[in-house]
Design an enzyme around this catalytic site. Structure first.
Site, PDB file in Angstrom:
ATOM      1  N   ASN A  71       7.217 -25.176   8.760  1.00  0.00           N
ATOM      2  CA  ASN A  71       7.051 -24.311   7.588  1.00  0.00           C
ATOM      3  C   ASN A  71       8.377 -24.216   6.835  1.00  0.00           C
ATOM      4  O   ASN A  71       9.461 -24.210   7.435  1.00  0.00           O
ATOM      5  CB  ASN A  71       6.498 -22.924   7.958  1.00  0.00           C
ATOM      6  CG  ASN A  71       7.298 -22.173   8.985  1.00  0.00           C
ATOM      7  OD1 ASN A  71       7.967 -22.762   9.839  1.00  0.00           O
ATOM      8  ND2 ASN A  71       7.246 -20.860   8.938  1.00  0.00           N
ATOM      9  N   GLU A  88       9.981 -21.894   3.830  1.00  0.00           N
ATOM     10  CA  GLU A  88       9.762 -20.693   3.018  1.00  0.00           C
ATOM     11  C   GLU A  88      10.608 -20.709   1.749  1.00  0.00           C
ATOM     12  O   GLU A  88      11.459 -21.589   1.551  1.00  0.00           O
ATOM     13  CB  GLU A  88      10.041 -19.448   3.874  1.00  0.00           C
ATOM     14  CG  GLU A  88       9.095 -19.381   5.061  1.00  0.00           C
ATOM     15  CD  GLU A  88       9.187 -18.100   5.857  1.00  0.00           C
ATOM     16  OE1 GLU A  88      10.186 -17.361   5.726  1.00  0.00           O
ATOM     17  OE2 GLU A  88       8.227 -17.841   6.626  1.00  0.00           O
ATOM     18  N   CYS A 132      -4.587 -24.266   5.019  1.00  0.00           N
ATOM     19  CA  CYS A 132      -4.367 -25.480   5.832  1.00  0.00           C
ATOM     20  C   CYS A 132      -5.688 -26.038   6.351  1.00  0.00           C
ATOM     21  O   CYS A 132      -5.880 -27.251   6.411  1.00  0.00           O
ATOM     22  CB  CYS A 132      -3.413 -25.187   6.984  1.00  0.00           C
ATOM     23  SG  CYS A 132      -1.720 -24.934   6.410  1.00  0.00           S
ATOM     24  N   CYS A 191      -3.902 -21.359   8.962  1.00  0.00           N
ATOM     25  CA  CYS A 191      -4.393 -20.475   7.897  1.00  0.00           C
ATOM     26  C   CYS A 191      -5.532 -21.168   7.150  1.00  0.00           C
ATOM     27  O   CYS A 191      -5.767 -22.377   7.295  1.00  0.00           O
ATOM     28  CB  CYS A 191      -3.258 -20.107   6.945  1.00  0.00           C
ATOM     29  SG  CYS A 191      -2.842 -21.401   5.756  1.00  0.00           S
ATOM     30  N   CYS A 241       3.170 -24.264   4.745  1.00  0.00           N
ATOM     31  CA  CYS A 241       2.973 -24.180   6.191  1.00  0.00           C
ATOM     32  C   CYS A 241       3.344 -25.504   6.867  1.00  0.00           C
ATOM     33  O   CYS A 241       3.347 -26.569   6.233  1.00  0.00           O
ATOM     34  CB  CYS A 241       1.512 -23.895   6.504  1.00  0.00           C
ATOM     35  SG  CYS A 241       0.925 -22.278   5.972  1.00  0.00           S
ATOM     36  N   GLU A 252       1.608 -27.254   8.958  1.00  0.00           N
ATOM     37  CA  GLU A 252       0.498 -28.210   8.975  1.00  0.00           C
ATOM     38  C   GLU A 252       0.465 -29.021   7.685  1.00  0.00           C
ATOM     39  O   GLU A 252       0.290 -30.237   7.681  1.00  0.00           O
ATOM     40  CB  GLU A 252      -0.846 -27.472   9.124  1.00  0.00           C
ATOM     41  CG  GLU A 252      -0.984 -26.667  10.392  1.00  0.00           C
ATOM     42  CD  GLU A 252      -0.547 -25.223  10.233  1.00  0.00           C
ATOM     43  OE1 GLU A 252       0.529 -24.976   9.647  1.00  0.00           O
ATOM     44  OE2 GLU A 252      -1.268 -24.340  10.711  1.00  0.00           O
TER      45      GLU A 252
HETATM   46  N1  THU Z   1       2.518 -20.499   8.631  1.00  0.00           N
HETATM   47  C1  THU Z   1       2.363 -21.805   9.005  1.00  0.00           C
HETATM   48  O1  THU Z   1       3.325 -22.591   8.977  1.00  0.00           O
HETATM   49  N2  THU Z   1       1.135 -22.228   9.386  1.00  0.00           N
HETATM   50  C2  THU Z   1       0.019 -21.434   9.407  1.00  0.00           C
HETATM   51  O2  THU Z   1      -1.079 -21.911   9.595  1.00  0.00           O
HETATM   52  C3  THU Z   1       0.154 -19.992   9.201  1.00  0.00           C
HETATM   53  C4  THU Z   1       1.447 -19.541   8.618  1.00  0.00           C
HETATM   54  C5  THU Z   1       3.847 -20.039   8.193  1.00  0.00           C
HETATM   55  C6  THU Z   1       3.934 -19.702   6.739  1.00  0.00           C
HETATM   56  C7  THU Z   1       5.091 -18.720   6.718  1.00  0.00           C
HETATM   57  O3  THU Z   1       6.301 -19.439   6.592  1.00  0.00           O
HETATM   58  C8  THU Z   1       5.050 -18.063   8.092  1.00  0.00           C
HETATM   59  O4  THU Z   1       4.205 -18.870   8.889  1.00  0.00           O
HETATM   60  C9  THU Z   1       4.514 -16.642   8.081  1.00  0.00           C
HETATM   61  O5  THU Z   1       3.294 -16.577   7.439  1.00  0.00           O
END
Ligand code: THU
Length: 136
Positions: free
Chosen positions: A46, A48, A93, A90, A57, A59
């Site tokens: 991920n 940000e 994804c 999520c 994310c 994935e």
């Molecule tokens: N996140 C992912 O990388 N994958 C997911 O399926 C759910 C959320 C990350 C996004 C963000 O950087 C952090 O988790 C908190 O939501």
């Protein structure tokens, strides 16, 4: 389904990818390892952003790296988060998975230390999904 050895290897690669996470706002690092049908693995983390919504994310990082390389057929993905609970993908994804993966695509999710691992197919995780079949 995929073998135990491949599952362990994907979780290992997802854990390695998690180490590259850029997640200073949530402090929730996620790593993913995406297995292609021809046996290659694409890693993702991920990433940000201070403006929050551009965050991607783990994935989707893995999927988009693969698609950029011309790969569109996938067998499985392992995802490891940083929490006590397994890191289920999520909805966004899952929708991206729906674009490229069939019902049997395997999703392996793990919590921080790998003590809890849940494995399901895409169809189990996102039944009745909207996808290419609806438009093409
Ligand atoms: N996140 C992912 O990388 N994958 C997911 O399926 C759910 C959320 C990350 C996004 C963000 O950087 C952090 O988790 C908190 O939501």
């Amino acid at each position: 389904m995929i073998g135990q050895e491949m599952q362990s290897e994907l979780l290992r690669l997802a854990t390695e990818a998690r180490g590259r996470s850029y997640s200073p706002y949530s402090n929730y690092a996620v790593g993913a390892a995406l297995l292609t049908k021809d046996g290659r693995v694409y890693q993702g983390c991920n990433i940000e952003n201070a403006s929050f919504t551009p965050t991607i994310c783990a994935e989707r990082t893995a999927f988009f790296k693969a698609v950029f390389d011309g790969v569109r057929e996938f067998s499985a993905i392992a995802i490891i988060g940083s929490g006590d609970l397994p890191a289920f993908p999520c909805g966004v994804c899952r929708q991206v998975m729906s674009e490229f993966c069939d019902d049997e695509f395997v999703i392996i999710t793990s919590n921080r230390d790998g003590s809890e691992v849940v494995t399901e197919t895409l169809d189990q995780m996102m039944p009745h999904r909207f996808g290419p079949k609806d438009l093409l």
